[in-house]
Design a protein around this motif. Structure first.
Motif, PDB file in Angstrom:
ATOM      1  N   GLU A  45      -8.138 -13.791   1.951  1.00 51.28           N
ATOM      2  CA  GLU A  45      -7.129 -14.031   0.950  1.00 51.28           C
ATOM      3  C   GLU A  45      -5.941 -13.124   1.181  1.00 51.28           C
ATOM      4  N   PRO A  46      -4.695 -13.674   1.071  1.00 49.63           N
ATOM      5  CA  PRO A  46      -3.533 -12.841   1.324  1.00 49.63           C
ATOM      6  C   PRO A  46      -3.393 -11.747   0.304  1.00 49.63           C
ATOM      7  N   SER A  47      -2.823 -10.647   0.720  1.00 51.10           N
ATOM      8  CA  SER A  47      -2.610  -9.551  -0.205  1.00 51.10           C
ATOM      9  C   SER A  47      -1.360  -8.821   0.198  1.00 51.10           C
ATOM     10  N   SER A  48      -0.882  -7.970  -0.711  1.00 50.70           N
ATOM     11  CA  SER A  48       0.282  -7.151  -0.413  1.00 50.70           C
ATOM     12  C   SER A  48      -0.158  -5.733  -0.189  1.00 50.70           C
ATOM     13  N   ASP A  49       0.452  -5.073   0.795  1.00 52.39           N
ATOM     14  CA  ASP A  49       0.129  -3.690   1.067  1.00 52.39           C
ATOM     15  C   ASP A  49       1.175  -2.746   0.493  1.00 52.39           C
ATOM     16  N   THR A  72     -12.499   3.098   7.125  1.00 57.96           N
ATOM     17  CA  THR A  72     -11.888   1.766   7.154  1.00 57.96           C
ATOM     18  C   THR A  72     -12.835   0.811   7.869  1.00 57.96           C
ATOM     19  N   VAL A  73     -13.176  -0.291   7.195  1.00 57.57           N
ATOM     20  CA  VAL A  73     -14.053  -1.318   7.752  1.00 57.57           C
ATOM     21  C   VAL A  73     -13.217  -2.565   8.008  1.00 57.57           C
ATOM     22  N   GLY A  74     -13.285  -3.105   9.216  1.00 56.31           N
ATOM     23  CA  GLY A  74     -12.432  -4.228   9.557  1.00 56.31           C
ATOM     24  C   GLY A  74     -11.121  -3.725  10.150  1.00 56.31           C
ATOM     25  N   ARG A  75     -10.152  -4.599  10.262  1.00 54.96           N
ATOM     26  CA  ARG A  75      -8.888  -4.242  10.899  1.00 54.96           C
ATOM     27  C   ARG A  75      -7.770  -4.110   9.873  1.00 54.96           C
ATOM     28  N   VAL A  76      -7.209  -2.922   9.772  1.00 52.05           N
ATOM     29  CA  VAL A  76      -6.047  -2.654   8.932  1.00 52.05           C
ATOM     30  C   VAL A  76      -5.033  -1.912   9.801  1.00 52.05           C
ATOM     31  N   ALA A  77      -3.837  -2.461   9.921  1.00 49.49           N
ATOM     32  CA  ALA A  77      -2.807  -1.822  10.733  1.00 49.49           C
ATOM     33  C   ALA A  77      -2.477  -0.447  10.158  1.00 49.49           C
ATOM     34  N   PRO A  79       0.293   1.304   9.495  1.00 52.38           N
ATOM     35  CA  PRO A  79       1.241   1.388   8.377  1.00 52.38           C
ATOM     36  C   PRO A  79       0.664   0.815   7.075  1.00 52.38           C
ATOM     37  N   ALA A  80      -0.071  -0.296   7.195  1.00 53.00           N
ATOM     38  CA  ALA A  80      -0.688  -0.898   6.012  1.00 53.00           C
ATOM     39  C   ALA A  80      -1.763   0.019   5.452  1.00 53.00           C
ATOM     40  N   ARG A  81      -2.502   0.708   6.338  1.00 58.80           N
ATOM     41  CA  ARG A  81      -3.532   1.635   5.886  1.00 58.80           C
ATOM     42  C   ARG A  81      -2.910   2.785   5.099  1.00 58.80           C
ATOM     43  N   ALA A  82      -1.855   3.353   5.629  1.00 54.33           N
ATOM     44  CA  ALA A  82      -1.199   4.474   4.946  1.00 54.33           C
ATOM     45  C   ALA A  82      -0.643   4.042   3.595  1.00 54.33           C
ATOM     46  N   ALA A  83      -0.039   2.852   3.548  1.00 52.45           N
ATOM     47  CA  ALA A  83       0.523   2.354   2.296  1.00 52.45           C
ATOM     48  C   ALA A  83      -0.572   2.089   1.261  1.00 52.45           C
ATOM     49  N   ALA A  84      -1.702   1.512   1.728  1.00 50.86           N
ATOM     50  CA  ALA A  84      -2.795   1.210   0.805  1.00 50.86           C
ATOM     51  C   ALA A  84      -3.416   2.479   0.246  1.00 50.86           C
ATOM     52  N   VAL A  85      -3.637   3.478   1.095  1.00 53.39           N
ATOM     53  CA  VAL A  85      -4.211   4.741   0.624  1.00 53.39           C
ATOM     54  C   VAL A  85      -3.296   5.381  -0.413  1.00 53.39           C
ATOM     55  N   LYS A  86      -2.012   5.384  -0.150  1.00 54.11           N
ATOM     56  CA  LYS A  86      -1.058   5.966  -1.091  1.00 54.11           C
ATOM     57  C   LYS A  86      -1.048   5.217  -2.415  1.00 54.11           C
ATOM     58  N   SER A  87      -1.011   3.871  -2.348  1.00 50.04           N
ATOM     59  CA  SER A  87      -0.952   3.069  -3.557  1.00 50.04           C
ATOM     60  C   SER A  87      -2.233   3.173  -4.374  1.00 50.04           C
ATOM     61  N   LYS A 147     -10.789  10.080  -2.248  1.00 46.52           N
ATOM     62  CA  LYS A 147     -10.918   9.585  -0.881  1.00 46.52           C
ATOM     63  C   LYS A 147     -10.932   8.056  -0.928  1.00 46.52           C
ATOM     64  N   VAL A 148     -10.138   7.408  -0.088  1.00 41.09           N
ATOM     65  CA  VAL A 148      -9.968   5.965  -0.165  1.00 41.09           C
ATOM     66  C   VAL A 148     -10.571   5.283   1.065  1.00 41.09           C
ATOM     67  N   ASP A 149     -11.609   4.468   0.834  1.00 40.96           N
ATOM     68  CA  ASP A 149     -12.187   3.628   1.883  1.00 40.96           C
ATOM     69  C   ASP A 149     -11.548   2.251   1.782  1.00 40.96           C
ATOM     70  N   LEU A 150     -11.312   1.600   2.921  1.00 45.90           N
ATOM     71  CA  LEU A 150     -10.614   0.311   2.926  1.00 45.90           C
ATOM     72  C   LEU A 150     -11.435  -0.773   3.617  1.00 45.90           C
ATOM     73  N   LEU A 151     -11.279  -2.004   3.126  1.00 46.91           N
ATOM     74  CA  LEU A 151     -11.844  -3.199   3.739  1.00 46.91           C
ATOM     75  C   LEU A 151     -10.668  -4.064   4.174  1.00 46.91           C
ATOM     76  N   GLY A 152     -10.642  -4.456   5.445  1.00 44.95           N
ATOM     77  CA  GLY A 152      -9.483  -5.193   5.912  1.00 44.95           C
ATOM     78  C   GLY A 152      -9.793  -6.325   6.849  1.00 44.95           C
ATOM     79  N   THR A 153      -8.860  -7.273   6.903  1.00 47.37           N
ATOM     80  CA  THR A 153      -8.878  -8.346   7.897  1.00 47.37           C
ATOM     81  C   THR A 153      -7.428  -8.643   8.264  1.00 47.37           C
ATOM     82  N   GLU A 154      -7.224  -9.106   9.474  1.00 47.53           N
ATOM     83  CA  GLU A 154      -5.906  -9.535   9.929  1.00 47.53           C
ATOM     84  C   GLU A 154      -4.837  -8.463   9.725  1.00 47.53           C
ATOM     85  N   GLY A 155      -5.238  -7.209   9.838  1.00 46.74           N
ATOM     86  CA  GLY A 155      -4.301  -6.108   9.739  1.00 46.74           C
ATOM     87  C   GLY A 155      -3.961  -5.660   8.342  1.00 46.74           C
TER      88      GLY A 155
END
Length: 470
Positions: A45-49, A72-77, A79-87, A147-155
């Motif tokens: 599902e699309p999301s905003s970073d 981080t599990v899956g693929r998160v680019a 810049p998107a990872r840094a933005a998501a952790v901050k947000s 501490k922020v763990d992330l789940l990602g797909t398609e960057g």
């Protein structure tokens, strides 16, 4: 220099209700992710970073938590990872400020960034999800971290777990510090992130430790049909016969869950295809026809249908680790080795498939096999529950289920359901198998299901996911 923070007197919370006994999620995830496990995977599902806009100005007295990236599990680019952790960190920090450090006195205002359903659940659990405290108590926030763990797909980041640790020290008292620890689960929504679930523990010197868990999936009781496909390698998983059939109900408000098992040879009406064994519904019309057919039998239509192949279930179980099933008897099959002893059996993915498949050596045949499938679901829940505290564990489970099973859901939806399943209280789970009589149609052995009992199970559990008796 440490800052003293005054707890608002109107936010006083009763601490009189400690909850002893096993805690939800410590022995499970998912009846549902389990459901997902004896069932299915697909799409994203699309999301905003983009970071969620800051709302309001936090009190200068409230210290900022140390926010860091976790697993981080899956693929998160990057810049998107840094933005998501901050947000995500900003959302969680606003909750910490509102709930513990600078409370306004309005419980409803203690949960900024929560989904409406999660805010309602958190208000119920406010003895843990807010400071509560006593009038005139002064707090010194000694330390806090996120501490922020992330789940990602398609960057892109599709889900997140914020692991929090907060220490609150009542100034001028000898009671010692209150510690809040645990995790919050978030998904991207609009321009930022929203908290939809949590597992939090409060440790205070003057009260027993308390743990609360919840997951908002948009409705109070969600129904998922878990189907095990009989497809072999190279055959269409979604258009083969469905040999494991379990209708699972989850109540996100009470933590109750139930499973209704249906023998595969049950003779029923398949909408648009006439009467046949119920497992043929998947072959004729795919997950939609299977869901409608089982829904008509039990009187409850599923919100989701999850389908698992033999190898999909096996690989998903292996992704979360070995599971422990409790067998009522010793049994085996010459073609599906090894066998199983009475009592506890610690098994891997391939053995989990065999435990759920064998029927000829069971005295109750398909009825006993359906009960074993329910035991497999319970064991998967228990294994996930034991691992849920590990960084990235929930993300790993959701990622595996989404890739290995046919869920018909986005990975974000699978992640939300996984949290809801983790919130199920093992003391409030039940399971029944629809019984019936053995018959014969055109020379084929079939089961005439007890439709009255099937409907009673559905009627009992429709609203609260609880069956009073089998």
């Amino acid at each position: 220099m440490r800052t003293r923070l005054k707890v608002h007197p109107n936010l006083t919370i009763s601490q009189s209700g400690p909850q002893p006994g096993p805690q939800p999620g410590r022995r499970l995830v998912p009846l549902l992710l389990s459901t997902v496990l004896v069932a299915g995977c697909s799409s994203s599902e699309p999301s905003s970073d983009k970071p969620e806009p800051e709302t309001g100005t936090p009190s200068s007295a409230a210290p900022r938590a140390a926010i860091g990236a976790g697993v981080t599990v899956g693929r998160v680019a990057p810049p998107a990872r840094a933005a998501a952790v901050k947000s995500v960190g900003a959302v969680v920090q606003r909750w910490v400020d509102a709930a513990y450090l600078t409370p306004s006195g309005d419980v409803a205002a203690a949960f900024p960034g929560f989904t409406p359903g999660a805010a309602e659940l958190a208000a119920r659990d406010r003895g843990v999800t807010t400071f509560g405290g006593t009038a005139d108590a002064e707090l010194v926030p000694d330390a806090s971290s996120i501490k922020v763990d992330l789940l990602g797909t398609e960057g892109k980041a599709r889900g997140a777990t914020a692991r929090v640790a907060l220490t609150l020290d009542p100034e001028g008292e000898d009671k010692g510090a209150t510690k809040i620890s645990g995790r919050l689960t978030l998904v991207p929504e609009g321009p930022g992130w929203r908290i939809f679930g949590y597992e939090l523990q409060r440790q205070s010197p003057d009260t027993r430790s308390r743990r609360v868990m919840a997951g908002d999936v948009g409705k109070e009781t969600v129904w998922i049909l878990a189907v095990g496909s009989d497809a072999r390698r190279g055959q269409p998983v979604l258009r083969s016969r469905g040999d494991a059939i379990q209708m699972v109900g989850l109540n996100t408000r009470t933590g109750a869950a139930t499973t209704i098992g249906v023998p595969r040879d049950s003779w029923v009406s398949i909408p648009g295809y006439g009467s046949n064994r119920i497992n043929a519904a998947l072959y004729f019309g795919g997950p939609k026809a299977m869901g409608r057919t089982v829904g008509n039998l039990v009187g409850v239509q599923p919100d989701h249908v999850i389908v698992a192949s033999f190898w999909g279930l096996s690989e998903t179980v292996d992704a979360i680790g070995r599971i422990v099933v409790n067998s009522k008897r010793a049994f085996s099959d010459q073609y599906l080795q090894p066998g199983f002893r009475k009592g506890r059996n610690r098994i891997n993915g391939p053995s989990a498939v065999n435990f759920s498949r064998i029927r000829k050596s069971l005295p109750g045949g398909d009825f006993d096999r359906s009960a074993n499938q329910q035991e497999t679901l319970r064991a998967i829940q228990a294994a996930i529950g034991l691992g849920i505290a590990k960084p990235g564990f929930l993300e790993t489970g959701a990622f595996a289920a989404h890739r290995k099973l046919e869920t018909g859901m986005s990975i974000t939806e699978v992640f939300r359901i996984a949290q809801a399943v983790a919130s199920i209280d093992p003391r409030k789970t039940s399971g029944c198998v629809v019984q019936g009589s053995i018959g014969n149609v055109n020379g084929a052995s079939i089961v005439f299901p007890n439709t009255a009992a099937a409907r009673r199970y559905g009627d009992d559990a429709r609203k609260d996911a609880q069956i009073k008796r089998c």
